[in-house]
Design an enzyme around this catalytic site. Structure first.
Site, PDB file in Angstrom:
ATOM      1  N   GLU A 123     -66.190  -0.998  13.948  1.00  0.00           N
ATOM      2  CA  GLU A 123     -66.182  -2.464  13.824  1.00  0.00           C
ATOM      3  C   GLU A 123     -65.462  -3.051  15.033  1.00  0.00           C
ATOM      4  O   GLU A 123     -64.477  -2.481  15.486  1.00  0.00           O
ATOM      5  CB  GLU A 123     -65.408  -2.882  12.560  1.00  0.00           C
ATOM      6  CG  GLU A 123     -65.889  -2.238  11.280  1.00  0.00           C
ATOM      7  CD  GLU A 123     -64.876  -2.376  10.131  1.00  0.00           C
ATOM      8  OE1 GLU A 123     -63.797  -2.979  10.339  1.00  0.00           O
ATOM      9  OE2 GLU A 123     -65.160  -1.866   9.044  1.00  0.00           O
ATOM     10  N   LYS A 125     -62.751  -5.028  16.944  1.00  0.00           N
ATOM     11  CA  LYS A 125     -61.401  -5.421  16.543  1.00  0.00           C
ATOM     12  C   LYS A 125     -61.207  -6.878  16.947  1.00  0.00           C
ATOM     13  O   LYS A 125     -60.970  -7.200  18.108  1.00  0.00           O
ATOM     14  CB  LYS A 125     -60.357  -4.534  17.218  1.00  0.00           C
ATOM     15  CG  LYS A 125     -58.957  -4.814  16.724  1.00  0.00           C
ATOM     16  CD  LYS A 125     -58.007  -3.711  17.142  1.00  0.00           C
ATOM     17  CE  LYS A 125     -56.642  -3.866  16.508  1.00  0.00           C
ATOM     18  NZ  LYS A 125     -55.928  -5.057  16.935  1.00  0.00           N
ATOM     19  N   TYR A 235     -63.273  -7.041   6.313  1.00  0.00           N
ATOM     20  CA  TYR A 235     -63.377  -5.644   6.749  1.00  0.00           C
ATOM     21  C   TYR A 235     -62.536  -4.679   5.932  1.00  0.00           C
ATOM     22  O   TYR A 235     -62.500  -3.493   6.204  1.00  0.00           O
ATOM     23  CB  TYR A 235     -63.039  -5.511   8.236  1.00  0.00           C
ATOM     24  CG  TYR A 235     -61.700  -6.097   8.654  1.00  0.00           C
ATOM     25  CD1 TYR A 235     -60.510  -5.620   8.140  1.00  0.00           C
ATOM     26  CD2 TYR A 235     -61.646  -7.143   9.582  1.00  0.00           C
ATOM     27  CE1 TYR A 235     -59.305  -6.157   8.527  1.00  0.00           C
ATOM     28  CE2 TYR A 235     -60.437  -7.685   9.974  1.00  0.00           C
ATOM     29  CZ  TYR A 235     -59.263  -7.185   9.439  1.00  0.00           C
ATOM     30  OH  TYR A 235     -58.062  -7.723   9.820  1.00  0.00           O
ATOM     31  N   LYS A 323     -58.783   0.802  21.901  1.00  0.00           N
ATOM     32  CA  LYS A 323     -58.554  -0.456  22.629  1.00  0.00           C
ATOM     33  C   LYS A 323     -59.402  -0.539  23.897  1.00  0.00           C
ATOM     34  O   LYS A 323     -59.658   0.476  24.540  1.00  0.00           O
ATOM     35  CB  LYS A 323     -57.060  -0.575  23.011  1.00  0.00           C
ATOM     36  CG  LYS A 323     -56.115  -0.523  21.838  1.00  0.00           C
ATOM     37  CD  LYS A 323     -56.315  -1.665  20.845  1.00  0.00           C
ATOM     38  CE  LYS A 323     -55.650  -2.940  21.289  1.00  0.00           C
ATOM     39  NZ  LYS A 323     -54.209  -2.992  21.090  1.00  0.00           N
ATOM     40  N   CYS A 417     -22.682  -2.340  34.552  1.00  0.00           N
ATOM     41  CA  CYS A 417     -23.387  -3.249  33.651  1.00  0.00           C
ATOM     42  C   CYS A 417     -23.319  -4.666  34.230  1.00  0.00           C
ATOM     43  O   CYS A 417     -22.227  -5.156  34.520  1.00  0.00           O
ATOM     44  CB  CYS A 417     -22.738  -3.203  32.271  1.00  0.00           C
ATOM     45  SG  CYS A 417     -23.348  -4.485  31.173  1.00  0.00           S
ATOM     46  N   CYS A 420     -20.973  -6.878  31.705  1.00  0.00           N
ATOM     47  CA  CYS A 420     -19.538  -6.709  31.482  1.00  0.00           C
ATOM     48  C   CYS A 420     -18.850  -5.929  32.598  1.00  0.00           C
ATOM     49  O   CYS A 420     -17.630  -5.790  32.587  1.00  0.00           O
ATOM     50  CB  CYS A 420     -19.276  -6.037  30.134  1.00  0.00           C
ATOM     51  SG  CYS A 420     -19.732  -4.307  30.073  1.00  0.00           S
ATOM     52  N   CYS A 435     -24.913   1.020  29.605  1.00  0.00           N
ATOM     53  CA  CYS A 435     -23.606   0.413  29.765  1.00  0.00           C
ATOM     54  C   CYS A 435     -22.630   1.149  28.852  1.00  0.00           C
ATOM     55  O   CYS A 435     -22.936   1.423  27.698  1.00  0.00           O
ATOM     56  CB  CYS A 435     -23.685  -1.063  29.373  1.00  0.00           C
ATOM     57  SG  CYS A 435     -22.097  -1.789  28.975  1.00  0.00           S
ATOM     58  N   CYS A 441     -18.933  -5.116  25.242  1.00  0.00           N
ATOM     59  CA  CYS A 441     -19.889  -5.730  26.170  1.00  0.00           C
ATOM     60  C   CYS A 441     -20.577  -6.916  25.494  1.00  0.00           C
ATOM     61  O   CYS A 441     -21.232  -6.756  24.471  1.00  0.00           O
ATOM     62  CB  CYS A 441     -20.924  -4.695  26.604  1.00  0.00           C
ATOM     63  SG  CYS A 441     -22.273  -5.428  27.553  1.00  0.00           S
TER      64      CYS A 441
HETATM   65  S1  IVH Z   1     -58.409  -2.764   9.386  1.00  0.00           S
HETATM   66  C1  IVH Z   1     -56.370  -0.915   6.532  1.00  0.00           C
HETATM   67  N1  IVH Z   1     -60.395  -3.731  10.794  1.00  0.00           N
HETATM   68  O1  IVH Z   1     -55.960  -5.447  13.673  1.00  0.00           O
HETATM   69  C2  IVH Z   1     -56.211  -1.230   7.942  1.00  0.00           C
HETATM   70  N2  IVH Z   1     -58.200  -4.520  11.266  1.00  0.00           N
HETATM   71  O2  IVH Z   1     -53.839  -3.661  14.485  1.00  0.00           O
HETATM   72  C3  IVH Z   1     -56.044  -2.668   8.167  1.00  0.00           C
HETATM   73  N3  IVH Z   1     -58.096  -6.230  13.001  1.00  0.00           N
HETATM   74  O3  IVH Z   1     -53.672  -6.414  11.196  1.00  0.00           O
HETATM   75  C4  IVH Z   1     -56.702  -3.215   9.327  1.00  0.00           C
HETATM   76  N4  IVH Z   1     -60.253  -6.332  13.406  1.00  0.00           N
HETATM   77  O4  IVH Z   1     -55.411  -8.151  11.987  1.00  0.00           O
HETATM   78  C5  IVH Z   1     -59.070  -3.746  10.593  1.00  0.00           C
HETATM   79  N5  IVH Z   1     -62.260  -4.522  11.917  1.00  0.00           N
HETATM   80  C6  IVH Z   1     -60.936  -4.547  11.721  1.00  0.00           C
HETATM   81  C7  IVH Z   1     -60.069  -5.394  12.451  1.00  0.00           C
HETATM   82  C8  IVH Z   1     -58.694  -5.332  12.198  1.00  0.00           C
HETATM   83  C9  IVH Z   1     -59.067  -6.814  13.717  1.00  0.00           C
HETATM   84  C10 IVH Z   1     -56.662  -6.546  13.144  1.00  0.00           C
HETATM   85  C11 IVH Z   1     -55.962  -6.868  11.849  1.00  0.00           C
HETATM   86  C12 IVH Z   1     -54.852  -5.876  11.712  1.00  0.00           C
HETATM   87  C13 IVH Z   1     -54.670  -5.428  13.133  1.00  0.00           C
HETATM   88  C14 IVH Z   1     -54.095  -4.035  13.185  1.00  0.00           C
END
Ligand code: IVH
Length: 695
Positions: A123, A125, A235, A323, A417, A420, A435, A441
């Site tokens: 999916e 993100k 999702y 990512k 530091c 301090c 430090c 400090c």
């Molecule tokens: S699943 C059970 N699916 O990413 C796991 N999260 O880094 C819960 N997010 O807090 C998250 N797209 O805000 C899931 N297809 C997707 C997502 C997604 C965006 C965000 C969500 C979550 C964050 C985690």
């Protein structure tokens, strides 16, 4: 403002009407939008003027007088919602190799043979904020933000204004209770339009669609949210009385059938190659997507496998976020500042010529430590390449050496530091210079206080970096306990807080209220707040679950100073607490200065015992269990994870404190030990039957 004595009765009435309106407007700006339109001092002057007129003409006091509305002002905005099941976050993968490792971990955990395929849903993100929608009998009854994962904010009224959030789910297979979770996001188009409107109205623009979505959802006036064109994509889910499908893919299809949109770019794939294809397809479209996305989330499709995989700390083992590559830009280093952290670590930060990276203006980047600067030979005046990935702090990646101006000097890292002046030293094998000023400090003390009041710790609203620093400098707050005596000491030796720069009657009252509200705190938050090295949220939770109460924990820490003690063995058996962490904990509780600070703090506050573990309904919750021999129905890793999810302490060796030994074929020494000590021994099948009882 005209003096009250010069006002006629009619003029006084008119003035009161005007003030009621004006003060209400400032209240909305302050409380609902968190964007005050006047200074506290000016606000207080308006209030005083109003009060003076009301005192002189009591019969003119209006029903909407600012004084009558005070009680109706929400102190913090939204009510709190306890999530029935925690809202988790995701682990990240930054390369194909890390995705392969994820798949491998899943296989290993489940003990799958090589030929068994693992289907996965990929999916996009979405870059917004997650929300949970609770439907009872198919009706939308409550909506909440994620908050800290355990508790969020009640934003039901705001979520109701989204076209994507139906008031009623359609279909005949809607469970009695279901919490649908997903992302609230702002499409790019809507974001651009909103910022144009903001600019026209002379208001600050939002930095990116995510901030705009968060700011728009968290409006106290739902009418504002309604104008903001937010969208929702489902999702995931939380509490459900029944699940209408057996796979992630089919769940997404059910959501859609009920009227809750899911993202149309999601795909079901099998094996690494297909997953990566899916990733590249979405990445190729990235610039043209109608919304910001910062990666692809892979989720194991089979829900029975998701269930078995469970979660570790705050992230499910059955999902990972792959990512997109970070965005890069080039800019110049204007200077290098060295910041002092709460444990004394010196962190160099590059001050940069402002540059836009992926839609956000970057002015600072971390340089990590002394060695990082030396290795890359980063100098003040250099042109550098910087990277920003999602939420993380921007980094300086490399120097563009050919562009180095003449005469720039190699950077010399300070050996004292900067706060301090104490010597800053490095321990063998550590990259960090620290430090040695300790409690003396000021920078460390301020950082500790900041951490103490931060959102994951005591969560005291109205106390940011500036305020903590000013309180420290003025000698008002030197250690955590001082926060709780602040109100009682106010004005005793020196001017009242309300007379200090940046403060007014209202903000001081709110601060004192915020502090009062935190006199009771959970053990977990308390431990995190102490700022002990290596003890963050995850380890604080572990300790809270393990020891349940502060007295037990402190006693154990005292006993465990002796490394031959049972208490020390127990600490290490806690799973997740290694020798390094244990050493930091023990050092903290042994230091006389910390013991004094702790005593002073505990005279002011109450630390609540941890609620019985995760699943108190389970007959095994709170017990100490040892697995030994070969397990035939699950891997050792799975056995341990499932047991821990039920609140069981899984130990590595058998002692008098062991409640139960689960023995498979080939069990040896531990089994003998158990028999010698009279500890109950059961089979793997008995164990599985036992843990099923509670569910
Ligand atoms: S699943 C059970 N699916 O990413 C796991 N999260 O880094 C819960 N997010 O807090 C998250 N797209 O805000 C899931 N297809 C997707 C997502 C997604 C965006 C965000 C969500 C979550 C964050 C985690």
């Amino acid at each position: 403002m005209r003096p009250v004595e010069t006002l006629s009765r009619a003029e006084a009435a008119a003035e009161l009407a005007r003030l009621a309106l004006e003060i209400a407007r400032h209240d909305i700006a302050y409380y609902r939008e968190a964007r005050p339109t006047i200074s506290d001092a000016d606000y207080d002057a308006l209030k005083q003027h109003n009060d003076a007129i009301e005192a002189r003409y009591p019969e003119l006091v209006r029903p909407d007088s600012p004084n009558r509305r005070v009680g109706a002002r929400p102190a913090e905005g939204f009510a709190e919602v306890q999530h029935a099941r925690p809202m988790l976050s995701l682990n990240n993968a930054f390369s194909a190799d890390e995705v392969a490792e994820f798949l491998e971990r899943v296989r290993r955990f489940l003990g799958l043979a090589g030929e068994v395929p693992v289907a996965v849903v990929a999916e996009p993100k979405l870059d917004g904020l997650s929300a949970s929608l609770r439907y009872v009998g198919g009706e939308f009854v409550q909506g909440a933000t994620r908050g800290d994962g355990e508790r969020g904010e009640d934003v039901t009224a705001n979520l109701r204004t989204l076209d994507d959030v139906p008031a009623r789910l359609r279909g005949d297979d809607v469970p009695d209770v279901i919490e649908v979770r997903g992302e609230v996001y702002m499409p790019r188009q809507a974001f651009l339009k909103l910022n144009a409107v903001q600019a026209a109205a002379g208001r600050a623009p939002y930095a990116n669609p995510r901030n705009a979505a968060a700011g728009s959802l968290r409006q106290l006036d739902a009418a504002i949210t309604a104008e903001r064109k937010l969208r929702f994509a489902a999702y995931a889910w939380g509490e459900a009385s029944r699940l209408p499908a057996a796979t992630q893919w089919d769940m997404l299809r059910r959501f859609q059938a009920w009227g809750l949109p899911r993202d149309e770019r999601s795909r079901r794939c099998v094996g690494l190659a297909e997953m990566l294809d899916c990733y590249h397809a979405i990445e190729a479209e990235r610039a043209w997507l109608p919304y910001d996305a910062d990666g692809v989330v892979y989720k194991v499709d089979r829900l029975d496998w998701q269930e078995r995989l469970g979660a570790q700390s705050r992230s499910p083992r059955w999902a990972v976020a792959h990512k997109f590559p970070a965005e890069l830009a080039e800019t110049r280093v204007l200077g290098i500042d060295v910041q002092v952290g709460r444990t004394g670590a010196l962190t160099p930060v590059a001050r940069l010529q402002p540059v836009t990276v992926g839609g956000v203006v970057v002015t600072n980047a971390t340089l990590h430590n002394e060695d990082y600067i030396a290795e890359k030979d980063i100098r003040v005046g250099d042109l550098v390449r910087v990277r920003r990935a999602g939420d993380v702090i921007p980094q300086v990646l490399e120097v563009l050496a050919e562009a180095r101006p003449q005469g720039v000097q190699r950077y010399a890292f300070p050996e004292r530091c900067p706060a301090c002046g104490s010597p800053a030293t490095r321990e063998a094998g550590e990259a960090v210079r620290r430090c040695t000023g300790g409690l003396g400090c000021p920078a460390q003390a301020v950082e500790r206080l900041r951490h103490f009041v931060s959102r994951e710790a005591f969560d005291i609203e109205g106390l940011g970096e500036k305020q903590v620093q000013a309180f420290y400098a003025a000698g008002l707050v030197r250690q955590p306990a001082d926060l709780f005596t602040l109100a009682a000491r106010d004005g005793r030796d020196g001017p009242r807080l309300a007379e200090r720069e940046g403060w007014g009657e209202t903000s001081v009252r709110n601060l004192f209220l915020a502090i009062e509200e935190r006199r009771r705190i959970s053990l977990e938050r308390f431990l995190n707040a102490l700022g002990i090295r290596h003890i963050g949220q995850a380890n604080a939770r572990l300790l809270a679950r393990g020891y349940r109460g502060l007295p037990a924990l402190r006693q154990a820490m005292d006993e465990a100073q002796d490394h031959d003690s049972e208490a020390y063995r127990e600490l290490l058996a806690m799973g997740g607490i290694g020798e390094k962490v244990a050493a930091a904990l023990l050092a903290f509780f042994a230091a006389p200065a910390n013991r004094e600070a702790l005593a002073a703090l505990l005279a002011e506050i109450t630390v609540e015992d941890a609620a019985p573990a995760a699943d108190a309904g389970s007959p095994v919750a709170g017990q100490t269990v040892v697995f030994t021999g070969k397990l035939e129905r699950m891997t050792r890793e799975e056995a341990k994870a499932r047991a821990e999810a039920l609140g069981v302490k899984v130990a590595g060796s058998v002692s008098r404190k062991t409640d139960l030994v689960v023995a498979g074929p080939g069990a040896g020494g531990k089994l003998k030990n158990a028999e010698a000590l009279g500890v109950k021994v059961i089979s793997e099948d008995d164990w599985l039957a036992l843990i099923r009882e509670g569910t």
